[in-house]
Design an enzyme around this catalytic site. Structure first.
Site, PDB file in Angstrom:
ATOM      1  N   ASP A   1      -4.036   2.049  -2.006  1.00  0.00           N
ATOM      2  CA  ASP A   1      -3.371   3.245  -2.521  1.00  0.00           C
ATOM      3  C   ASP A   1      -4.332   4.414  -2.389  1.00  0.00           C
ATOM      4  O   ASP A   1      -5.270   4.569  -3.181  1.00  0.00           O
ATOM      5  CB  ASP A   1      -2.970   3.038  -3.983  1.00  0.00           C
ATOM      6  CG  ASP A   1      -2.093   1.804  -4.163  1.00  0.00           C
ATOM      7  OD1 ASP A   1      -1.386   1.436  -3.208  1.00  0.00           O
ATOM      8  OD2 ASP A   1      -2.118   1.198  -5.248  1.00  0.00           O
TER       9      ASP A   1
ATOM     10  N   SER B   1       0.830  -1.201   0.000  1.00  0.00           N
ATOM     11  CA  SER B   1       0.000   0.000   0.000  1.00  0.00           C
ATOM     12  C   SER B   1       0.862   1.246   0.000  1.00  0.00           C
ATOM     13  O   SER B   1       2.049   1.198   0.323  1.00  0.00           O
ATOM     14  CB  SER B   1      -0.912   0.023   1.242  1.00  0.00           C
ATOM     15  OG  SER B   1      -1.771  -1.096   1.274  1.00  0.00           O
TER      16      SER B   1
ATOM     17  N   SER C   1      -3.260  -3.911  -3.011  1.00  0.00           N
ATOM     18  CA  SER C   1      -2.635  -2.681  -2.526  1.00  0.00           C
ATOM     19  C   SER C   1      -3.693  -1.666  -2.117  1.00  0.00           C
ATOM     20  O   SER C   1      -4.699  -1.495  -2.791  1.00  0.00           O
ATOM     21  CB  SER C   1      -1.739  -2.085  -3.623  1.00  0.00           C
ATOM     22  OG  SER C   1      -0.870  -1.111  -3.109  1.00  0.00           O
TER      23      SER C   1
END
Length: 370
Positions: free
Chosen positions: A279, A239, A277
């Site tokens: 983000d 992340s 992830s």
């Protein structure tokens, strides 16, 4: 160790602020508490510990003088608390905390406790903004080692000058593009305004790493193979949290637009918002602060608000993109090799070799501009 510019890597065309950091935005301070202890086998609850907390203070008493803000989700396998109220009201009313995935709750609660210590016995409610990335490969994630006193330590350590980068604070145990990652920061100046960015970088795959347009991840020799821990996620899972600050007089919709552009900075380094992830970018603007909006004694019924014309906002877009890109690279340049549980080692980016590749493969016109 150092920063990208210490190795001759100058990303983008816009000038930086004096510190090339998010703290170039007046009133913004950053503090870290870094926790590193133990070695050897993973012993849940006892270590090894490679974690911490970073606190971004957007200005004095944001709960009494809020500022406009907005967030953008590139991929949502992550957490940034307080977003329902930010989306509803368009305002930031708290400090911003960054930590590991399983310490979000304690950091959130500690930020509320800190606010109470300032406000005393007056009635208030608080929905702090706290972001996370997962440091469970290098850190005893399930040991819950971040405590309220570490949040207070980070607040007390907050400064408005140069910002420590790499394996510090919330970035202590993070990995970026297959190398050691962590905290990075950068800024850009556009006319009368400054845009500053701070990242907690724990994302990306090694082969996709791009520095100043050069595919460094494919050109560098692969680092020594490390042992794989049971249940370790595939490369690219991770992340990144991006905090964007500006002193431009923006309203919430414009803050959202800057947060969107931070995703382009992630992309320029090779980040792809993979399924695993989280983000998330968050932008706040100090150019409008609404006195009394949430204070016990209300302010005026009608507040004067300044708004930058949208025809002038492209420069801020470019600033957010460039500063995000450089902040990620700074995080990797500043971070050192780290050993976690069971002898698992994450190597630092080979800085000299990476810089040499950038110099060798940089397009000729880019080199002339520098």
């Amino acid at each position: 160790m150092g920063r990208a510019r210490d190795y001759g890597i100058v990303i983008g065309d816009l000038p930086t602020g004096p510190f090339n950091a998010i703290t170039d935005v007046a009133g913004v301070r950053v503090g870290h508490a870094t926790l590193v202890s133990g070695s050897g086998p993973r012993d849940p609850g006892n270590g090894p510990v490679r974690t911490g907390v970073t606190v971004v203070i957007p200005g004095e008493s944001p709960w009494q003088r809020p500022m406009f803000a907005a967030a953008h989700r590139l991929n949502g396998n992550g957490e940034l608390t307080g977003q329902q109220w930010v989306a509803e009201a368009g305002q930031l009313t708290s400090y911003i905390g960054l930590t590991n995935t399983h310490s979000v709750g304690v950091v959130r609660d500690a930020l509320i406790a800190h606010e109470k210590s300032v406000r005393g016995d007056e009635f208030f409610f608080s929905l702090p903004v706290v972001g996370e990335t997962c440091d469970g490969i290098l850190n005893d994630l399930n040991g819950f080692h971040v405590r309220p006193e570490h949040v207070e330590e980070a607040i007390a350590a907050a400064v408005d000058g140069p910002v420590a980068e790499g394996a510090v604070g919330g970035g202590t145990g993070m990995i970026a593009h297959g190398y050691k990652g962590g905290i990075g920061t950068s800024s850009r100046v556009v006319g009368d305004y400054t845009v500053g960015v701070l990242v907690q970088a724990n994302h990306g795959a090694r082969a996709r790493l791009v520095i100043d347009g050069v595919p460094v991840g494919r050109l560098l020799p692969a680092p020594p193979a490390a042992a794989v821990m049971p249940g370790q996620p595939p490369e690219g899972t991770g992340s990144i949290i991006v905090v964007v600050a500006t002193d431009a007089p923006l309203i919430p919709t414009q803050c959202a637009r800057l947060a969107h552009r931070a995703a382009l900075g992630i992309a320029r380094t090779g980040g792809a918002g993979e399924n695993g992830s989280g983000d998330i970018a968050f932008c706040f603007a100090t150019g409008n602060r609404i006195t009394g909006d949430f204070a016990a004694t209300p302010g005026p019924d009608v507040a004067e608000v300044r708004v930058l014309a949208n025809r002038l906002i492209d420069g801020l877009f470019y600033a957010a993109i460039e500063a995000t890109e450089e902040a990620i690279i700074n995080a990797m340049f500043a971070a050192e090799t780290m050993e976690g549980p069971n002898g698992f080692v994450v190597t630092a980016l080979p800085r000299e070799e990476a810089a040499a590749l950038v110099q060798r493969h940089r397009p000729e016109d880019a080199a002339v501009k520098r």
